[in-house]
Design an enzyme around this catalytic site. Structure first.
Site, mmCIF file in Angstrom:
data_model
loop_
_atom_site.group_PDB
_atom_site.id
_atom_site.type_symbol
_atom_site.label_atom_id
_atom_site.label_comp_id
_atom_site.label_asym_id
_atom_site.label_seq_id
_atom_site.Cartn_x
_atom_site.Cartn_y
_atom_site.Cartn_z
ATOM 1 N N LYS A 13 0.842 -1.209 0.000
ATOM 2 C CA LYS A 13 0.000 0.000 0.000
ATOM 3 C C LYS A 13 0.876 1.258 0.000
ATOM 4 C CE LYS A 13 -2.305 -1.150 3.802
ATOM 5 N NZ LYS A 13 -1.804 -2.488 4.132
ATOM 6 N N ARG A 88 -9.403 0.260 9.537
ATOM 7 C CA ARG A 88 -9.055 -1.157 9.657
ATOM 8 C C ARG A 88 -10.107 -1.946 10.429
ATOM 9 N NH1 ARG A 88 -3.116 -0.306 9.230
ATOM 10 N NH2 ARG A 88 -2.007 -2.266 9.398
ATOM 11 N N ARG A 127 11.264 -7.460 4.183
ATOM 12 C CA ARG A 127 11.094 -6.011 4.038
ATOM 13 C C ARG A 127 12.140 -5.265 4.877
ATOM 14 N NH1 ARG A 127 5.373 -3.117 5.004
ATOM 15 N NH2 ARG A 127 5.564 -3.838 7.158
ATOM 16 N N ARG A 160 11.515 -3.644 10.516
ATOM 17 C CA ARG A 160 10.526 -3.175 11.503
ATOM 18 C C ARG A 160 10.345 -4.211 12.616
ATOM 19 N NH1 ARG A 160 5.348 -0.964 8.240
ATOM 20 N NH2 ARG A 160 4.356 -2.088 9.936
ATOM 21 N N ARG A 171 -0.735 -10.264 12.704
ATOM 22 C CA ARG A 171 -1.266 -9.151 11.898
ATOM 23 C C ARG A 171 -2.163 -9.676 10.780
ATOM 24 N NH1 ARG A 171 4.119 -6.625 10.280
ATOM 25 N NH2 ARG A 171 2.954 -4.976 9.246
HETATM 26 P P1 AMP Z 1 1.039 -0.554 9.133
HETATM 27 O O1 AMP Z 1 2.271 0.260 8.985
HETATM 28 O O2 AMP Z 1 -0.140 0.032 8.408
HETATM 29 O O3 AMP Z 1 1.261 -2.009 8.770
HETATM 30 O O4 AMP Z 1 0.638 -0.530 10.682
HETATM 31 C C1 AMP Z 1 1.520 -1.039 11.662
HETATM 32 C C2 AMP Z 1 0.762 -1.234 12.964
HETATM 33 O O5 AMP Z 1 0.245 0.038 13.412
HETATM 34 C C3 AMP Z 1 -0.446 -2.152 12.900
HETATM 35 O O6 AMP Z 1 -0.109 -3.522 13.037
HETATM 36 C C4 AMP Z 1 -1.273 -1.640 14.086
HETATM 37 O O7 AMP Z 1 -0.728 -2.088 15.325
HETATM 38 C C5 AMP Z 1 -1.025 -0.136 14.030
HETATM 39 N N1 AMP Z 1 -2.041 0.525 13.161
HETATM 40 C C6 AMP Z 1 -1.829 1.186 11.988
HETATM 41 N N2 AMP Z 1 -2.972 1.669 11.476
HETATM 42 C C7 AMP Z 1 -3.952 1.303 12.336
HETATM 43 C C8 AMP Z 1 -5.364 1.473 12.361
HETATM 44 N N3 AMP Z 1 -6.024 2.117 11.373
HETATM 45 N N4 AMP Z 1 -6.043 0.947 13.412
HETATM 46 C C9 AMP Z 1 -5.420 0.319 14.416
HETATM 47 N N5 AMP Z 1 -4.102 0.104 14.454
HETATM 48 C C10 AMP Z 1 -3.355 0.585 13.415
#
Ligand code: AMP
Length: 214
Positions: A13, A88, A127, A160, A171
């Site tokens: 994304k 989400r 990654r 990460r 996840r």
């Molecule tokens: P991402 O970088 O989008 O993969 O997000 C990394 C982590 O941030 C996720 O596994 C969640 O713990 C938290 N996170 C990011 N966006 C959200 C969201 N919209 N709602 C809840 N947790 C989020």
């Protein structure tokens, strides 16, 4: 253009959002990036979010909705934006509807990026991100020219904390249980476009651009 990108963690994304930023000249709003910035700046929000993120769990809806409320009210969002990694959950999608109503805005398109779990596991475990500019690499599909150094700024690359095998699986489970229902929530809006995200970065980019031109 007000666009929403939905897909499992690691589907690309963020990478694809970068192309869309250039094409439409609108900001990317990534809740994951915003949370990581809070962690880097050692804010109280960052401290709270880190516990959930390290476990592969979702940060509470209320925290995310407050953050998005502040962000969408900024001037650079007037002409549009790309929402990446939000909403989400169903409560987040409903919260976004209320917020858009207040702002007198509508989403133009929702792009759903489809890919298998096995490919996600392969992608995420390889990654790496640049510590300085956040550019993302994949050691198999898109490696840096010099090992562990960013091609753009020579910053060091890191993995990460949440890209370890156990957290990746958590996840993915969270995605299937809590985020896939969001796709159904939007289906009756008739602006959803499903694209195949199993391919090269350029193939996926073309799939997205084709879907948006229809
Ligand atoms: P991402 O970088 O989008 O993969 O997000 C990394 C982590 O941030 C996720 O596994 C969640 O713990 C938290 N996170 C990011 N966006 C959200 C969201 N919209 N709602 C809840 N947790 C989020």
């Amino acid at each position: 253009m007000k666009l929403l990108l939905i897909g499992p963690p690691g589907v690309g994304k963020g990478t694809q959002a970068n192309f869309l930023i250039e094409k439409y000249n609108i900001p990317q709003i990534s809740t994951g990036d915003m949370l990581r910035e809070n962690i880097r700046n050692e804010t109280s929000l960052g401290d709270e979010a880190k516990k959930y993120m390290d476990a592969g769990k979702l940060v509470p809806d209320e925290v995310i909705l407050n953050m998005i409320n502040d962000r969408l009210n900024k001037h650079d969002c007037n002409n549009g934006y790309i929402l990446d990694g939000f909403p989400r959950t169903i409560p987040q999608a409903k919260g976004l509807d209320i917020l858009l109503g207040k702002l007198k805005q509508n989403l133009d398109s929702i792009v759903v990026m489809k890919i298998s779990d096995s490919l996600i596991i392969k992608r995420l475990s390889n990654r790496r991100s640049c510590k300085e500019c956040n550019k993302v690499y994949n050691l198999i599909f898109d490696p840096p020219t010099i090992s562990n150094k960013c091609n753009d700024c020579s910053g060091n690359l890191y993995m990460r904390d949440d890209d370890n095998p156990k957290t990746i699986q958590n996840r993915l489970n969270v995605y299937h249980e809590q985020t896939e229902p969001v796709i159904d929530f939007y289906h009756n809006k008739k602006i959803t476009k499903e694209i195949n995200a199993d391919g090269s970065i350029m193939e996926i980019k073309n799939n997205i651009l084709n879907s948006l031109s229809k």
